[in-house]
Design an enzyme around this catalytic site. Structure first.
Site, PDB file in Angstrom:
ATOM      1  N   GLU A 139       0.889  -1.155   0.000  1.00 37.03           N
ATOM      2  CA  GLU A 139       0.000   0.000   0.000  1.00 37.03           C
ATOM      3  C   GLU A 139       0.924   1.200   0.000  1.00 37.03           C
ATOM      4  O   GLU A 139       1.248   1.746   1.052  1.00 37.03           O
ATOM      5  CB  GLU A 139      -0.912  -0.060   1.231  1.00 37.03           C
ATOM      6  CG  GLU A 139      -2.181   0.725   1.061  1.00 37.03           C
ATOM      7  CD  GLU A 139      -2.005   2.196   1.377  1.00 37.03           C
ATOM      8  OE1 GLU A 139      -1.243   2.875   0.644  1.00 37.03           O
ATOM      9  OE2 GLU A 139      -2.639   2.650   2.331  1.00 37.03           O
ATOM     10  N   GLU A 148       4.131   8.249  -4.602  1.00 39.67           N
ATOM     11  CA  GLU A 148       5.085   7.755  -3.591  1.00 39.67           C
ATOM     12  C   GLU A 148       6.049   6.750  -4.193  1.00 39.67           C
ATOM     13  O   GLU A 148       6.707   5.993  -3.476  1.00 39.67           O
ATOM     14  CB  GLU A 148       4.323   7.124  -2.422  1.00 39.67           C
ATOM     15  CG  GLU A 148       3.748   8.172  -1.490  1.00 39.67           C
ATOM     16  CD  GLU A 148       2.924   7.597  -0.345  1.00 39.67           C
ATOM     17  OE1 GLU A 148       2.952   6.368  -0.114  1.00 39.67           O
ATOM     18  OE2 GLU A 148       2.221   8.387   0.303  1.00 39.67           O
TER      19      GLU A 148
HETATM   20  N1  SAH Z   1       1.199  -1.151   4.842  1.00 40.23           N
HETATM   21  C1  SAH Z   1       0.799  -0.247   5.893  1.00 40.23           C
HETATM   22  C2  SAH Z   1       1.376   1.138   5.740  1.00 40.23           C
HETATM   23  C3  SAH Z   1       1.057   1.847   4.447  1.00 40.23           C
HETATM   24  S1  SAH Z   1       1.716   3.477   4.345  1.00 40.23           S
HETATM   25  C4  SAH Z   1      -0.708  -0.228   5.936  1.00 40.23           C
HETATM   26  O1  SAH Z   1      -1.315  -0.555   4.927  1.00 40.23           O
HETATM   27  O2  SAH Z   1      -1.294   0.156   6.949  1.00 40.23           O
HETATM   28  C5  SAH Z   1       3.065   3.239   3.302  1.00 40.23           C
HETATM   29  C6  SAH Z   1       4.341   2.886   4.043  1.00 40.23           C
HETATM   30  O3  SAH Z   1       5.246   2.384   3.069  1.00 40.23           O
HETATM   31  C7  SAH Z   1       5.035   4.059   4.694  1.00 40.23           C
HETATM   32  O4  SAH Z   1       5.347   3.712   6.021  1.00 40.23           O
HETATM   33  C8  SAH Z   1       6.302   4.262   3.863  1.00 40.23           C
HETATM   34  O5  SAH Z   1       7.399   4.695   4.658  1.00 40.23           O
HETATM   35  C9  SAH Z   1       6.550   2.887   3.290  1.00 40.23           C
HETATM   36  N2  SAH Z   1       7.189   2.760   1.963  1.00 40.23           N
HETATM   37  C10 SAH Z   1       6.794   3.341   0.816  1.00 40.23           C
HETATM   38  N3  SAH Z   1       7.523   2.898  -0.219  1.00 40.23           N
HETATM   39  C11 SAH Z   1       8.411   2.007   0.299  1.00 40.23           C
HETATM   40  C12 SAH Z   1       9.436   1.197  -0.269  1.00 40.23           C
HETATM   41  N4  SAH Z   1       9.665   1.221  -1.569  1.00 40.23           N
HETATM   42  N5  SAH Z   1      10.157   0.416   0.557  1.00 40.23           N
HETATM   43  C13 SAH Z   1       9.906   0.380   1.884  1.00 40.23           C
HETATM   44  N6  SAH Z   1       8.951   1.124   2.473  1.00 40.23           N
HETATM   45  C14 SAH Z   1       8.213   1.908   1.694  1.00 40.23           C
END
Ligand code: SAH
Length: 644
Positions: A139, A148
């Site tokens: 996500e 993102e």
């Molecule tokens: N999976 C969780 C959080 C989603 S928010 C949920 O669904 O509740 C997205 C998170 O992904 C954020 O904490 C961000 O720091 C992390 N993130 C985004 N791209 C990333 C990547 N390529 N590798 C590792 N972390 C990542």
């Protein structure tokens, strides 16, 4: 660690030492993560998607090894484990978040099955993953879907973290657009051209996204010119098909005639490729079941040129994206992203453009300026305001002091285009030559985050008065700070503890956020309140009043108020008004708001909002809060302290 803060008395950027843990906690608390975790529809659709693809792997006689990219609190990893995954690799780049996830995962019944790696997924070396995956869950989307870095995240994950035949949750995403005519949305992009003539009518504006809660835009304010249509489609299960830079020409038939003032955008994602589990981000007047959320909104884009279509005509739009953003043009235009050439769209935020447009068309304000400034030598001191030029039509002379070099150029072009020959534009108070009879301000400063940060006008005005020994009148005359208790339908969720979510105890996350939120100085955060439905639950309370023609107090001053409300209150909004002679410039409530009715907020400003702690929000007996606020004369800051 050092963090950058603005001194609201001088506009200077200052570095202050902050406690590392405290500050990272504040960052997490302010990031609105809670609203995402409390997004039940999102959570359940992710879980449905995971159950579906894990069952599919098992029914094929394969293991189900999940890679959860961007695990956050670890929520999706826990869901994957509960859905029967044989192994889960959780990856999180943001260390304070990963530390929280580690604790949550460790204390769960699935600890044995889940490994956590603290890094960006695209930085992982193939050999660092102990179990190669055959399912990706991620996500990593924003309002623009790809902002993102989702495209690279999926593409590279297919190369390094998983094998062939990998299923992805979500499997695909579509982006839809809808061209509309809208005077309202135009005000967030056009340069002012009502009472002043704009020298920048040809500026293509800014291609970048404008995030808006479109469900809260009155349907009467947007006129769709055709049916929504598809702009882009991404297959996250096929890494090779993911391309960072693409352009497509898409067509729709106009169902109404009008000018294309804005392109509305939203997306949907299909969790498992069956079409049964879809998160649909369309605004509620298109998709009535749409769920409220703040972590994703809808978006608005602007075309680089004015375009008019007639009913029945084909609308042909060039839809472009790169790795992180989208932009739209008329078919046949160059593919390059359009950039603002006039600087206004670079220097001013979207709501600032709206504010400037409103001021330029505000007849009452113009009348006050005419009455007060006619025939006088004026100084207008602001940062990012056209009010000095409005005054120039009536004043004998105007010296505009604006500390922003880009905005000074904008002012010069407006001045020349409008032949305002009595205007001088300078960078600092020391450069004022003509002794003014009056100082005017909106007041507005580009560096302000919250409406009362514009009290910098008071400091600047008093500094001007001190430079010249003759009496100088200051307009606006009075600053008044207000608060009102509110019951937000949804916005409180951004600050709420999340507790147990879908059966998983995430209170470790809450401990970090809630401690930061309810530290000594309360978080009163800027939010564009017009985008969030609420009703007021008590009377507007005046917190403090400053006569701007008087000296700034030599010491900090503290003022108290008791805010009474009916139960079910979840927030207190704070804003300020600036009293001119016969007119009040309101940065918050635009009209009196009887209890239980919906407030009408100024769309040109973000107001301050404080959220009640959960225990008070839920307490049926809680019907007031004591607010102690302190005005700090050194930096013009106002801090807030709430007790019950
Ligand atoms: N999976 C969780 C959080 C989603 S928010 C949920 O669904 O509740 C997205 C998170 O992904 C954020 O904490 C961000 O720091 C992390 N993130 C985004 N791209 C990333 C990547 N390529 N590798 C590792 N972390 C990542």
């Amino acid at each position: 660690m050092f963090i950058e803060r603005i001194n609201n008395a001088t506009g200077d950027r200052e570095w202050v030492v902050a406690d590392e843990n405290y500050d990272l906690a504040q960052e997490i608390a302010r990031s609105g993560f809670a609203d995402m975790i409390l997004d039940t529809e999102r959570n359940q659709l992710y879980e449905n998607g995971l159950q579906s693809v894990i069952a599919e792997k098992h029914s094929n006689g394969e293991e189900a090894n999940v890679v959860d990219i961007g695990t956050g609190t670890g929520l999706l990893s826990l869901m994957a484990a509960r859905a029967g995954a044989d192994h889960v690799t959780a990856i999180e780049v943001f260390k304070p978040m990963a530390d929280i996830a580690r604790k949550i995962l460790k204390s769960s019944e699935y600890a044995e099955k889940i490994d956590l790696i603290t890094t960006r997924s695209t930085d992982i070396n193939e050999n660092a993953v102990s179990v190669k995956g055959n399912i990706i869950v991620a996500e990593v989307f924003d309002t623009e879907l790809i902002g993102e870095g989702a495209l690279r995240t999926f593409k590279e994950a297919h190369d390094t973290l998983v094998g062939d035949g990998t299923r992805v949750v979500p499997s695909s995403g579509n982006i839809y657009i809808l061209p509309v005519q809208s005077d309202l949305l135009k005000k967030f992009s056009k340069t002012p051209s009502t009472s002043l003539k704009s020298p920048f009518e040809d500026c293509p504006g800014n291609a970048s996204v404008f995030d808006v809660q479109l469900s809260e835009v009155d349907k009467a304010d947007v006129k769709p010119l055709c049916e929504p249509f598809l702009a882009f489609s991404f297959n996250f299960e096929d890494g090779d098909s993911i391309i960072y830079d693409e352009t497509f020409v898409r067509e729709a038939v106009a169902t109404s005639s009008g000018s294309i003032d804005a392109i509305l955008m939203w997306w949907d994602i299909d969790m498992d490729g069956t079409g049964a589990h879809i998160i649909n981000m369309a605004p509620k007047w298109i998709y009535p079941e749409s769920q409220w959320r703040d972590h994703w909104m809808q978006a608005v884009y602007y075309l680089p040129e004015d375009m008019h279509v007639s009913a029945g005509e084909r609308i042909r739009l060039q839809c472009c994206h790169d790795e992180f953003s989208l932009w739209f043009k008329w078919a046949g235009a160059s593919e390059e992203k359009h950039n603002c050439t006039c600087e206004t769209h670079v220097v001013c935020a979207r709501n600032s453009l709206y504010r400037m447009n409103e001021l330029d068309a505000n007849e009452q304000m113009t009348k006050v300026i005419e009455k007060e400034c006619s025939g006088k030598d004026i100084v207008a001191i602001n940062e990012g305001s056209l009010i000095g030029l409005t005054a120039a039509s009536y004043a004998k002379s105007v010296t505009i002091v604006d500390s922003n070099p880009h905005f000074r150029q904008i002012l010069e072009k407006y001045r020349n285009h409008n032949s305002l020959n009595n205007v001088k534009i300078v960078a600092e108070i020391e450069k004022i030559v003509t002794i003014p009879e009056m100082i005017v301000g909106e007041p507005f400063y580009l560096s302000s985050m919250l409406p009362w940060n514009n009290l910098r006008f008071w400091y600047d005005s008093i500094a001007i008065c001190k430079r010249f020994s003759t009496p100088i009148q200051i307009l606006p005359k009075r600053f008044i700070l207000y608060a009102i208790p509110l019951d937000f339908e949804h916005l409180w969720k951004i600050a709420s503890p999340v507790g147990t979510v879908e059966g998983f105890n995430l209170s470790i996350f809450d401990n970090v956020c809630q401690t930061a939120r309810f530290a000594t100085d309360a978080i009163v955060e800027p939010q564009p309140l017009w985008e969030y439905p609420s009703v007021c639950t008590g009377k507007t309370v005046e917190l403090v009043e400053f006569d701007l023609n008087e000296e700034i107090p030599e010491n900090d001053i503290t003022f108290d108020a008791c805010i009474d409300f009916s139960p079910s209150t979840n927030a207190v909004a704070v804003w300020c008004d600036w009293e001119f002679s016969d007119y009040t410039m309101k940065t918050g409530l635009l009209e009196a708001c009887p209890t239980r009715s919906q407030p009408l907020w100024n769309k040109g400003y973000r107001q301050g909002v404080y959220f009640l702690p959960e225990a008070k929000r839920l307490d049926e007996e809680c019907n007031k809060v004591f607010l102690q606020a302190t005005f700090h004369e050194k930096n013009g800051e106002i801090s807030f302290h709430f007790t019950y």
